[in-house]
Design a protein around this motif. Structure first.
Motif, PDB file in Angstrom:
ATOM      1  N   UNK A  40       0.816  -1.202   0.000  1.00  0.00           N
ATOM      2  CA  UNK A  40       0.000   0.000   0.000  1.00  0.00           C
ATOM      3  C   UNK A  40       0.851   1.254   0.000  1.00  0.00           C
ATOM      4  N   UNK A  41       0.336   2.314   0.659  1.00  0.00           N
ATOM      5  CA  UNK A  41       1.061   3.564   0.666  1.00  0.00           C
ATOM      6  C   UNK A  41       1.567   3.879   2.066  1.00  0.00           C
ATOM      7  N   UNK A  99      -3.894  -4.960   2.294  1.00  0.00           N
ATOM      8  CA  UNK A  99      -3.849  -3.803   1.395  1.00  0.00           C
ATOM      9  C   UNK A  99      -4.293  -2.567   2.162  1.00  0.00           C
ATOM     10  N   UNK A 100      -3.365  -1.610   2.350  1.00  0.00           N
ATOM     11  CA  UNK A 100      -3.650  -0.374   3.088  1.00  0.00           C
ATOM     12  C   UNK A 100      -3.297   0.778   2.158  1.00  0.00           C
ATOM     13  N   UNK A 150      -7.130  -8.754   2.562  1.00  0.00           N
ATOM     14  CA  UNK A 150      -7.612  -8.012   3.719  1.00  0.00           C
ATOM     15  C   UNK A 150      -7.421  -6.530   3.443  1.00  0.00           C
ATOM     16  N   UNK A 151      -8.501  -5.770   3.433  1.00  0.00           N
ATOM     17  CA  UNK A 151      -8.485  -4.361   3.049  1.00  0.00           C
ATOM     18  C   UNK A 151      -8.624  -3.500   4.293  1.00  0.00           C
ATOM     19  N   UNK A 152      -7.727  -2.536   4.456  1.00  0.00           N
ATOM     20  CA  UNK A 152      -7.841  -1.560   5.545  1.00  0.00           C
ATOM     21  C   UNK A 152      -8.619  -0.359   5.011  1.00  0.00           C
ATOM     22  N   UNK A 153      -9.776  -0.086   5.617  1.00  0.00           N
ATOM     23  CA  UNK A 153     -10.570   1.061   5.192  1.00  0.00           C
ATOM     24  C   UNK A 153      -9.894   2.361   5.637  1.00  0.00           C
TER      25      UNK A 153
END
Length: 667
Positions: free
Chosen positions: A122-123, A447-448, A482-485
């Motif tokens: 991610x970023x 994924x963040x 797994x997605x971090x909102x």
């Protein structure tokens, strides 16, 4: 919308990896290890599935690899690349991994564990290290779980897919020093998960601050998503002819400028014959950061500024091959010489643009630079001595004449960004930082990312689905995501409004909900209004481990990510929202009623705050004209005020749902 700053150079040259921790004995060329850099001391390999292993050898050479009693044999291809697949192993270790060739070359890797491998990408919030989180000295002093191993992929952007890493990588044990520098989200997730899942955890930190999702996607994935063919064709051209590609991209940028709602006929600031108009002003000597310019119009300015200057050349100078050097520019430039686009770069890459033959001429030549800054300070940072034309004979012509500037005051929206712009480009980080991972077996991806895409949130759901398909094609069709909102950030709202952050959160929610192997970690209550990098990554790690226990490991978790809306319906002059995945019911924090709900019509700007009362597993909404509402929103702002939780302390995440006409319901 803000785009996070990253401080890394764009690099395209390959470097050869050396292994500092594996013992290597080679009978032939010992500059290239037999095994890929991923396979070295302290590595973790994925359990319960065949284990792919690969590396380099002499063309046609037979390679034998062994691990834990299993063995595989293969042959290097004409390029010297080989890959084998070892038999699956259950969690355990430490093991010794050995690769050897028929000519006597051998490489042995020690202290290899078999467990679950997680790719954390991610970023900047994924990149954020443990040493920037709450109570970090105590956290790192207690980092001593030998079953957690960590690897950081160095920043490397590339316009074409790489087979090897651009900088050395190494698996590390969680010493206090190594843990302090590692991704906090990734580390705290594994530490929490180990409390329930007693197997070794291998963590790959593969992140770049400020990165858009498009930079992490392959060319094939972006073409499938649609809308990127022209830019990807230019990226292909850039790999072998950057001068022509820059000119082609400049034409795309110029088309965008002319089509702006604020465009004025003939207003093309890159044209050499453009007369200096009233909205052009003399820039401070030496240019530099806007915050230090002592120019009121630039102090604290975020947006777009034009700069132009001239340089006078002799006929002999104009006839030489030349490179334009501009020093550092923050954060994105588009640069023209005599009306032709010659280059664009991102953040702190020093600008050096090769000029095509015949572009320069004797007499006055015009240099025009458009600078876009979306976060923090901006400007042509220089130093001033770095701005010059460098000729192929070693001479130079400094660009030390007066510069003019023009502030673009009206909101423009973000211009198109050149596809080779590292973290802001297309495929660049996938090519440089994901492609070298090959098909290394992993248990799942965390994924963040998203803050850098809030300016075009409507496209995010399609891109995220394409990203998920791409990652499964590379690492396995059953790979969980797994997605971090996005967490809450910025000033609290005082009335309903549209929000790119909220729209992107809704895309994340929808993508997670439409796939049984995906999950969402809600963070709407643990952000920071004043810091886009919230420090409470420990709680985020706990929430990610909670959703992983259900989605990845099959454990029944009553409320894995907090309350989720199941249905919405009209009920007389009210609207009723029913929630599921509850643990110990619904509660409102700090008030009798839940705060954060809105009822809306079909049009933008039609939303009104609603009074929300909790009744069991439902929330009943009242507002003027509630009977005519067509949508319900919750937590719809960059930094919404939200108070709905379950009895276990997990928040209901933001959402938007249509309200079916009477007699129907949304399930």
């Amino acid at each position: 919308m803000p785009v996070h700053r990253s401080r890394a150079l764009f690099a395209v040259l390959a470097t050869v990896m050396s292994l500092a921790t594996a013992s290597v004995a080679r009978a032939s060329d010992n500059s290239v290890p037999l095994l890929s850099a991923l396979f070295q001391d302290h590595a973790v390999l994925q359990r319960d599935r065949p284990i792919p292993v690969w590396g380099h050898a002499a063309a046609g050479q037979t390679v034998t690899v062994s691990l834990g009693g299993g063995q595989a044999r293969t042959q290097a291809d004409a390029r010297g690349r080989w890959q084998a697949r070892l038999p699956a192993l259950h969690a355990g270790g430490p093991y010794t991994l050995t690769a050897k060739t028929a000519d006597g070359s051998i490489q042995t890797v020690h202290d290899v564990l078999v467990g679950d491998v997680w790719l954390c990408s991610g970023q900047s919030n994924m990149e954020l290290p443990v040493k920037r989180t709450l109570n970090w000295p105590a956290e790192v002093s207690g980092a001593n779980d030998d079953a957690i191993r960590m690897l950081i992929v160095g920043k490397q952007a590339s316009v074409t897919p790489r087979a090897d890493f651009g900088t050395p990588v190494a698996w590390q044990k969680p010493t206090p020093e190594a843990t302090a520098e590692f991704s906090a989200t990734c580390y705290y997730f594994a530490r929490e998960l180990r409390k329930r899942i007693d197997v070794p955890m291998g963590l790959i930190d593969d992140a770049w601050g400020g990165a858009q999702i498009q930079a992490w996607m392959s060319a094939a994935a972006l073409r499938t998503a649609g809308g990127y063919d022209i830019a990807l064709d230019l990226l292909d051209q850039y790999a072998h002819d950057p001068v022509a590609a820059n000119a082609g991209w400049g034409r795309q940028w110029e088309t965008w400028w002319r089509k702006r709602p604020q465009a004025r006929p003939g207003d093309e600031p890159w044209r050499p014959q453009l007369a200096t108009a009233a909205d052009w002003h003399q820039a401070p000597p030496g240019l530099g950061a806007w915050s230090t310019s002592n120019v009121p119009a630039l102090t604290g300015f975020t947006g777009m500024v034009w700069f132009r200057s001239t340089v006078t050349l002799s006929a002999a100078q104009a006839a030489r091959g030349a490179t334009l050097a501009m020093g550092l520019v923050d954060e994105v430039d588009e640069t023209w010489v005599n009306g032709r686009a010659v280059g664009s770069a991102y953040l702190d890459a020093a600008r050096e643009y090769r000029l095509p033959p015949g572009l320069l001429h004797a007499g006055v030549n015009t240099i025009v630079v458009n600078v876009l800054n979306t976060y923090g300070d901006g400007g042509m940072l220089g130093p001033a001595s770095a701005r010059a034309l460098h000729f192929d004979d070693g001479s130079s012509a400094p660009l030390d004449g007066p510069w003019m500037y023009r502030v673009v005051a009206n909101p423009l929206g973000q211009p198109p960004l050149a596809p080779w712009l590292s973290a802001a480009g297309l495929t660049t980080l996938h090519n440089g930082m994901v492609a070298p991972l090959g098909n290394y077996a992993v248990r799942g991806t965390i994924w963040y990312q998203g803050a850098s895409n809030t300016g075009d949130a409507g496209a995010y759901a399609g891109l995220l689905r394409a990203y998920r398909r791409q990652m499964r094609a590379q690492f396995g069709n059953d790979m969980p995501l797994l997605i971090v909102q996005l967490a809450n950030y910025g000033p609290a709202p005082t009335q309903p409004a549209e929000s790119g952050w909220a729209q992107l959160r809704e895309a994340q929610r929808q993508v997670a909900a439409d796939d049984a192997r995906s999950a969402l970690a809600v963070t709407i209550d643990i952000g920071n209004a004043y810091d886009i990098h919230p420090a409470n990554k420990q709680e985020l790690g706990r929430r990610l481990a909670r959703v992983a226990r259900q989605v990845v490991y099959g454990e029944h978790v009553p409320s894995p990510s907090g309350p989720v809306p199941l249905s919405v319906r009209h009920a007389g002059d009210a609207v009723v929202v029913r929630f599921g995945q509850l643990e110990n019911g619904l509660v409102a924090h700090g008030a009798d009623d839940a705060i954060g709900f809105e009822l809306c019509g079909a049009d933008a700007g039609s939303c009104r705050y609603a009074r929300a009362t909790i009744h069991g597993d439902t929330v009943i909404l009242h507002a003027p004209d509630a009977a005519s509402a067509t949508r319900v929103r919750y937590g719809w702002a960059d930094n919404p005020v939200v108070t709905l939780f379950d009895g276990n302390g997990l928040p209901a995440g933001p959402f938007q749902l249509p309200i079916p006409s009477p007699g129907a319901s949304h399930e």
